[in-house]
Design an enzyme around this catalytic site. Structure first.
Site, PDB file in Angstrom:
ATOM      1  N   CYS A 113      28.669  57.079  47.715  1.00  0.00           N
ATOM      2  CA  CYS A 113      29.572  57.179  46.555  1.00  0.00           C
ATOM      3  C   CYS A 113      29.261  58.372  45.660  1.00  0.00           C
ATOM      4  O   CYS A 113      30.084  58.772  44.848  1.00  0.00           O
ATOM      5  CB  CYS A 113      29.516  55.891  45.742  1.00  0.00           C
ATOM      6  SG  CYS A 113      29.904  54.443  46.720  1.00  0.00           S
ATOM      7  N   HIS A 254      31.806  56.266  38.183  1.00  0.00           N
ATOM      8  CA  HIS A 254      32.145  55.781  39.526  1.00  0.00           C
ATOM      9  C   HIS A 254      32.822  54.421  39.390  1.00  0.00           C
ATOM     10  O   HIS A 254      32.386  53.567  38.627  1.00  0.00           O
ATOM     11  CB  HIS A 254      30.872  55.667  40.361  1.00  0.00           C
ATOM     12  CG  HIS A 254      31.097  55.045  41.699  1.00  0.00           C
ATOM     13  ND1 HIS A 254      32.140  55.428  42.522  1.00  0.00           N
ATOM     14  CD2 HIS A 254      30.438  54.064  42.363  1.00  0.00           C
ATOM     15  CE1 HIS A 254      32.092  54.710  43.630  1.00  0.00           C
ATOM     16  NE2 HIS A 254      31.074  53.867  43.558  1.00  0.00           N
ATOM     17  N   ASN A 284      36.743  50.095  45.025  1.00  0.00           N
ATOM     18  CA  ASN A 284      35.728  51.134  45.211  1.00  0.00           C
ATOM     19  C   ASN A 284      36.122  52.024  46.391  1.00  0.00           C
ATOM     20  O   ASN A 284      36.167  51.571  47.532  1.00  0.00           O
ATOM     21  CB  ASN A 284      34.370  50.454  45.469  1.00  0.00           C
ATOM     22  CG  ASN A 284      33.227  51.451  45.599  1.00  0.00           C
ATOM     23  OD1 ASN A 284      33.444  52.655  45.697  1.00  0.00           O
ATOM     24  ND2 ASN A 284      32.009  50.947  45.607  1.00  0.00           N
TER      25      ASN A 284
HETATM   26  N1  COA Z   1      34.544  35.039  46.238  1.00  0.00           N
HETATM   27  C1  COA Z   1      33.949  33.923  45.802  1.00  0.00           C
HETATM   28  N2  COA Z   1      32.616  33.782  45.741  1.00  0.00           N
HETATM   29  C2  COA Z   1      31.866  34.825  46.156  1.00  0.00           C
HETATM   30  C3  COA Z   1      32.429  36.030  46.618  1.00  0.00           C
HETATM   31  C4  COA Z   1      33.831  36.101  46.660  1.00  0.00           C
HETATM   32  N3  COA Z   1      34.484  37.196  47.087  1.00  0.00           N
HETATM   33  N4  COA Z   1      31.432  36.877  46.938  1.00  0.00           N
HETATM   34  C5  COA Z   1      30.270  36.257  46.690  1.00  0.00           C
HETATM   35  N5  COA Z   1      30.529  35.007  46.207  1.00  0.00           N
HETATM   36  C6  COA Z   1      29.590  33.978  45.830  1.00  0.00           C
HETATM   37  C7  COA Z   1      28.227  34.145  46.468  1.00  0.00           C
HETATM   38  O1  COA Z   1      28.234  33.615  47.772  1.00  0.00           O
HETATM   39  C8  COA Z   1      27.357  33.362  45.530  1.00  0.00           C
HETATM   40  O2  COA Z   1      27.488  31.984  45.833  1.00  0.00           O
HETATM   41  P1  COA Z   1      26.236  30.997  45.766  1.00  0.00           P
HETATM   42  O3  COA Z   1      25.777  31.060  44.325  1.00  0.00           O
HETATM   43  O4  COA Z   1      26.817  29.707  46.188  1.00  0.00           O
HETATM   44  O5  COA Z   1      25.235  31.584  46.708  1.00  0.00           O
HETATM   45  C9  COA Z   1      27.999  33.597  44.155  1.00  0.00           C
HETATM   46  O6  COA Z   1      29.345  34.055  44.430  1.00  0.00           O
HETATM   47  C10 COA Z   1      27.275  34.633  43.322  1.00  0.00           C
HETATM   48  O7  COA Z   1      26.994  35.749  44.143  1.00  0.00           O
HETATM   49  P2  COA Z   1      26.400  37.085  43.567  1.00  0.00           P
HETATM   50  O8  COA Z   1      26.256  38.077  44.681  1.00  0.00           O
HETATM   51  O9  COA Z   1      25.198  36.786  42.744  1.00  0.00           O
HETATM   52  O10 COA Z   1      27.597  37.508  42.596  1.00  0.00           O
HETATM   53  P3  COA Z   1      27.694  38.705  41.604  1.00  0.00           P
HETATM   54  O11 COA Z   1      28.043  38.226  40.269  1.00  0.00           O
HETATM   55  O12 COA Z   1      26.518  39.622  41.735  1.00  0.00           O
HETATM   56  O13 COA Z   1      28.974  39.472  42.149  1.00  0.00           O
HETATM   57  C11 COA Z   1      29.419  41.438  43.456  1.00  0.00           C
HETATM   58  C12 COA Z   1      28.997  39.972  43.466  1.00  0.00           C
HETATM   59  C13 COA Z   1      29.360  41.978  44.866  1.00  0.00           C
HETATM   60  C14 COA Z   1      30.816  41.514  42.924  1.00  0.00           C
HETATM   61  C15 COA Z   1      28.469  42.228  42.534  1.00  0.00           C
HETATM   62  O14 COA Z   1      27.136  41.919  42.853  1.00  0.00           O
HETATM   63  C16 COA Z   1      28.638  43.713  42.632  1.00  0.00           C
HETATM   64  O15 COA Z   1      29.665  44.238  42.281  1.00  0.00           O
HETATM   65  N6  COA Z   1      27.585  44.420  43.047  1.00  0.00           N
HETATM   66  C17 COA Z   1      27.554  45.854  43.087  1.00  0.00           C
HETATM   67  C18 COA Z   1      28.507  46.326  44.098  1.00  0.00           C
HETATM   68  C19 COA Z   1      28.587  47.788  44.105  1.00  0.00           C
HETATM   69  O16 COA Z   1      28.813  48.387  43.103  1.00  0.00           O
HETATM   70  N7  COA Z   1      28.403  48.360  45.279  1.00  0.00           N
HETATM   71  C20 COA Z   1      28.601  49.702  45.539  1.00  0.00           C
HETATM   72  C21 COA Z   1      27.705  50.577  44.789  1.00  0.00           C
HETATM   73  S1  COA Z   1      28.351  52.131  44.967  1.00  0.00           S
END
Ligand code: COA
Length: 330
Positions: A113, A254, A284
């Site tokens: 990214c 970003h 993204n």
């Molecule tokens: N829909 C519903 N539930 C979901 C889900 C979805 N699409 N994706 C994950 N979950 C669930 C998980 O399984 C987890 O369930 P559990 O508690 O039963 O295990 C729960 O939601 C929390 O997961 P978590 O990963 O802690 O959520 P989060 O608040 O961190 O959000 C992201 C997940 C991916 C949205 C977030 O972590 C994120 O945006 N991370 C950075 C991503 C990024 O910027 N990447 C690129 C960098 S360039």
């Protein structure tokens, strides 16, 4: 002699995939996606569109807006994590061919990214050294080709698109790329990775059966490092250049997750009106995210010649980069 961002352009595929569409294929909901990411919809390329097709369309727009002839372009760089082909030819070569740019140096940058801001740093060095005069930069992604549409933790985040810019020469510091800070730390490589189809896990049936060709991400850990790094990066570049957030006309972060953007924006006191948000409509788009966001601001009339932009990005590697860039276009 300074390097100047003379023009910007972008292209997005027509097909829109909404959060509701994801409800039909994975266990998720429109509310969950919007609350956790700010994403409402993203664009998806057609089966016969490759990354270079998206990139070439964005490039055409940037070239036309710069008002230069294609034969004046003496370097083409493409940043992408979804190249048309794994090894060769580079996507930059394919874009050059599609646009009709011949006989100049062309290569790809692999910085996930952070790719567009990495390219700005390279272009700045080529221009300031006098080696090149008109450089085409393209950030282009067909990330839908790398996404596992059964993995709800990643598939909802990404979209396809492309952004492009022409970097030229100026003698006026008020139209110049002022400073770029770019960095990396490979110790985090496993947190955001496409493990397969490289030399480590070649494209063999067993590796493909294990889905190693798709993006894997430890979302929560990436989130925390991203907020910390992006904030520090901005503080550092402002301090090095002796300016404050008040001097910035447009903050272009970003576009990975609205919560990440808001965390950085609030820590640094950037008003909403000075920030660009496109994550809601495009998701993204990795290396295309920053030029697509700049283009969005440009087309909305939010960016004028001389305006000071602050760019801030973070991605797999980990890589990160920030930039202070005065817009040099009309
Ligand atoms: N829909 C519903 N539930 C979901 C889900 C979805 N699409 N994706 C994950 N979950 C669930 C998980 O399984 C987890 O369930 P559990 O508690 O039963 O295990 C729960 O939601 C929390 O997961 P978590 O990963 O802690 O959520 P989060 O608040 O961190 O959000 C992201 C997940 C991916 C949205 C977030 O972590 C994120 O945006 N991370 C950075 C991503 C990024 O910027 N990447 C690129 C960098 S360039």
């Amino acid at each position: 002699m300074y390097a100047s961002l003379k023009s910007i352009g972008s292209y997005v595929p027509e097909k829109i995939m909404t959060n509701k569409d994801f409800e039909k294929i994975v266990d998720t909901s429109d509310e969950w996606i919007e609350q956790r990411t700010g994403i409402k919809e993203r664009r998806i390329a057609t089966a016969d569109q490759a990354t270079s097709d998206l990139g070439a369309k964005a490039a055409e727009k940037a070239i036309q807006r710069a008002g230069i002839n294609k034969d004046e372009i003496d370097l083409v760089i493409c940043a992408t994590l979804s190249p048309d082909h794994l090894c060769m030819p580079s996507t930059a070569c394919l874009i050059s061919d599609k646009v009709g740019i011949r006989n100049c140096m062309a290569f790809d940058v692999a910085a996930a990214c952070s790719g567009f801001v990495y390219m700005l740093s390279i272009a700045k060095a080529f221009i300031e050294s006098g080696a090149k005069k008109n450089i085409l930069l393209v950030g282009a992604e067909k990330i839908s080709s790398l996404v596992d549409y059964t993995d709800r933790g990643t598939c909802i985040l990404f979209g396809d698109g492309a952004g492009a810019a022409i970097i030229g020469v100026t003698e006026d510091k008020n139209e110049a790329i002022i400073d770029i800070h770019a960095s990396a730390d490979g110790k985090y490589s496993d947190l955001l990775i496409t493990p397969g189809c490289g030399s480590k896990y070649p494209c063999r049936a067993d590796n493909v059966d294990d889905k190693l060709q798709y993006i894997k991400m430890a979302g929560n850990e990436v989130f925390k490092v991203a907020v910390r790094t992006l904030t520090k990066d901005v503080v550092d570049i402002l301090k090095t250049n002796g300016i404050t957030s008040d001097d910035i006309d447009l903050f272009v972060p970003h576009q990975a997750n609205l919560r990440i953007i808001e965390a950085v924006r609030n820590k640094l006191n950037f008003p909403k009106e000075k920030t660009v948000f496109t994550v809601g409509k495009y998701g993204n788009t990795s290396a295309a995210s920053i030029p697509m966001a700049i283009n969005d601001a440009y087309e909305a009339g939010r960016l004028k010649k001389g305006d000071l932009m602050l760019l801030d990005t973070f991605g797999g590697g980990f890589t990160w980069a920030s930039g202070l860039v005065r817009f040099g276009g009309d």
